[in-house]
Design a protein around this motif. Structure first.
Motif, short mmCIF file in Angstrom:
data_model
loop_
_atom_site.label_atom_id
_atom_site.label_comp_id
_atom_site.label_asym_id
_atom_site.label_seq_id
_atom_site.Cartn_x
_atom_site.Cartn_y
_atom_site.Cartn_z
N ALA A 8 0.83 -1.20 0.00
CA ALA A 8 0.00 0.00 0.00
C ALA A 8 0.86 1.24 0.00
CB ALA A 8 -0.92 -0.01 1.22
N VAL A 9 1.92 1.23 0.76
CA VAL A 9 2.82 2.39 0.82
C VAL A 9 3.49 2.61 -0.52
CG1 VAL A 9 4.95 3.24 1.87
CG2 VAL A 9 3.17 2.26 3.30
N LYS A 10 3.84 1.51 -1.20
CA LYS A 10 4.48 1.63 -2.51
C LYS A 10 3.53 2.16 -3.57
CE LYS A 10 8.02 -1.90 -1.93
NZ LYS A 10 8.50 -3.21 -2.38
N ALA A 11 2.23 1.88 -3.44
CA ALA A 11 1.27 2.27 -4.47
C ALA A 11 0.80 3.70 -4.33
CB ALA A 11 0.06 1.34 -4.41
N VAL A 12 1.08 4.34 -3.23
CA VAL A 12 0.63 5.72 -3.03
C VAL A 12 1.35 6.63 -4.01
CG1 VAL A 12 0.66 7.64 -1.39
CG2 VAL A 12 0.08 5.36 -0.60
N PRO A 13 0.63 7.54 -4.65
CA PRO A 13 1.28 8.47 -5.58
C PRO A 13 2.02 9.55 -4.79
CG PRO A 13 -1.04 8.98 -5.43
CD PRO A 13 -0.81 7.73 -4.61
N TRP A 14 3.18 9.21 -4.31
CA TRP A 14 3.92 10.09 -3.42
C TRP A 14 4.25 11.42 -4.09
CZ3 TRP A 14 3.29 9.29 1.37
CH2 TRP A 14 3.11 8.00 1.85
N GLY A 15 4.38 11.42 -5.40
CA GLY A 15 4.63 12.67 -6.10
C GLY A 15 3.50 13.67 -5.88
N ASP A 16 2.26 13.19 -5.98
CA ASP A 16 1.10 14.06 -5.76
C ASP A 16 1.00 14.48 -4.30
OD1 ASP A 16 0.51 13.74 -8.41
OD2 ASP A 16 -1.03 12.22 -8.08
N VAL A 17 1.27 13.54 -3.41
CA VAL A 17 1.20 13.85 -1.98
C VAL A 17 2.25 14.89 -1.62
CG1 VAL A 17 1.49 12.91 0.35
CG2 VAL A 17 0.21 11.62 -1.37
N ALA A 19 3.66 16.99 -3.69
CA ALA A 19 3.33 18.25 -4.36
C ALA A 19 2.27 19.03 -3.57
CB ALA A 19 2.83 17.99 -5.77
N ALA A 20 1.35 18.33 -2.93
CA ALA A 20 0.29 19.01 -2.18
C ALA A 20 0.73 19.37 -0.76
CB ALA A 20 -0.95 18.12 -2.11
N ALA A 21 1.81 18.77 -0.29
CA ALA A 21 2.24 19.00 1.10
C ALA A 21 2.54 20.45 1.42
CB ALA A 21 3.44 18.12 1.41
N PRO A 22 3.23 21.21 0.56
CA PRO A 22 3.50 22.62 0.91
C PRO A 22 2.22 23.43 1.12
CG PRO A 22 4.92 21.96 -0.88
CD PRO A 22 3.94 20.84 -0.66
N THR A 23 1.20 23.17 0.33
CA THR A 23 -0.07 23.89 0.49
C THR A 23 -0.69 23.57 1.84
OG1 THR A 23 -0.40 23.74 -1.88
CG2 THR A 23 -2.32 24.29 -0.55
N VAL A 24 -0.68 22.30 2.20
CA VAL A 24 -1.25 21.89 3.48
C VAL A 24 -0.45 22.49 4.63
CG1 VAL A 24 -1.71 19.91 4.97
CG2 VAL A 24 -2.22 19.78 2.54
N VAL A 25 0.87 22.47 4.51
CA VAL A 25 1.72 23.03 5.56
C VAL A 25 1.50 24.54 5.68
CG1 VAL A 25 4.11 23.46 6.22
CG2 VAL A 25 3.43 21.21 5.43
N ILE A 79 -8.99 21.38 6.38
CA ILE A 79 -9.64 20.08 6.56
C ILE A 79 -10.06 19.51 5.21
CG2 ILE A 79 -11.71 18.95 7.47
CD1 ILE A 79 -11.38 20.85 9.92
N ARG A 80 -10.57 20.37 4.33
CA ARG A 80 -10.98 19.91 3.00
C ARG A 80 -9.77 19.39 2.22
NH1 ARG A 80 -13.42 24.26 -0.67
NH2 ARG A 80 -11.23 24.70 -0.96
N SER A 81 -8.67 20.10 2.31
CA SER A 81 -7.45 19.67 1.63
C SER A 81 -6.98 18.32 2.15
CB SER A 81 -6.35 20.72 1.80
OG SER A 81 -5.14 20.27 1.26
N LEU A 82 -6.99 18.16 3.46
CA LEU A 82 -6.59 16.88 4.06
C LEU A 82 -7.56 15.77 3.67
CD1 LEU A 82 -5.49 18.11 7.58
CD2 LEU A 82 -4.01 17.27 5.76
N ALA A 83 -8.84 16.09 3.60
CA ALA A 83 -9.83 15.10 3.22
C ALA A 83 -9.63 14.66 1.76
CB ALA A 83 -11.24 15.65 3.42
N GLU A 84 -9.29 15.61 0.89
CA GLU A 84 -9.03 15.26 -0.51
C GLU A 84 -7.81 14.34 -0.62
OE1 GLU A 84 -8.68 19.02 -2.44
OE2 GLU A 84 -10.84 19.36 -2.48
N GLN A 85 -6.79 14.65 0.15
CA GLN A 85 -5.61 13.78 0.13
C GLN A 85 -5.95 12.39 0.67
OE1 GLN A 85 -2.22 15.46 2.06
NE2 GLN A 85 -2.03 17.12 0.59
N ASN A 86 -6.76 12.35 1.71
CA ASN A 86 -7.17 11.06 2.27
C ASN A 86 -7.97 10.27 1.24
OD1 ASN A 86 -7.47 9.10 4.29
ND2 ASN A 86 -9.46 9.91 4.85
#
Length: 124
Positions: A8-17, A19-25, A79-86
């Motif tokens: 499951a960890v290998k299948a996560v699109p880490w590039g997208d995650v 890329a979205a991390a700075p916005t969430v932070v 919260i919406r951003s985190l929910a979309e990532q989830n």
């Protein structure tokens, strides 16, 4: 069970995650700065209203309500951003589960074919 989590960890699109991390932070930091600023202002003594204190209090309360609305909006965006990532992670895990099933069936079929081929070769 550990193999499933590893897959499951290998299948996560880490590039997208990532890329979205700075916005969430940034959203989390902005929210934290607002909350921390409020706490600093709460520590200071309240201003003494001039004559006609009821109007000054009403204005202060209205200002506080506006600030709380801004904080609530920022929190809801975060919260919406985190929910979309989830949701994206859940979709990817679902796709991974399907991929694992297909690979398991293909692997089992490959083993059967290899076994039959080996038996054929050895029987000659």
């Amino acid at each position: 069970m550990a193999i499933g989590w590893l897959g499951a960890v290998k299948a996560v699109p880490w590039g997208d995650v990532i890329a979205a991390a700075p916005t969430v932070v940034q959203g989390a930091n902005a929210l934290w700065d607002r909350v921390a600023g409020k706490r600093r202002r709460e520590d200071a003594p309240p201003p003494v209203p001039p004559e006609g204190g009821v109007d000054a209090r009403t204005a202060a309360l209205e200002h506080a309500v506006v600030e709380l609305q801004k904080e609530a909006q920022a929190a809801s965006q975060l919260i919406r951003s985190l929910a979309e990532q989830n949701a994206q992670l859940v979709r990817e895990i679902g796709a991974l589960r399907l991929r694992i099933r297909v690979l398991a069936v293909a692997g089992a079929g490959g083993l059967v074919v290899a076994g039959v081929a080996l038996a054929t070769v050895l029987s000659r």
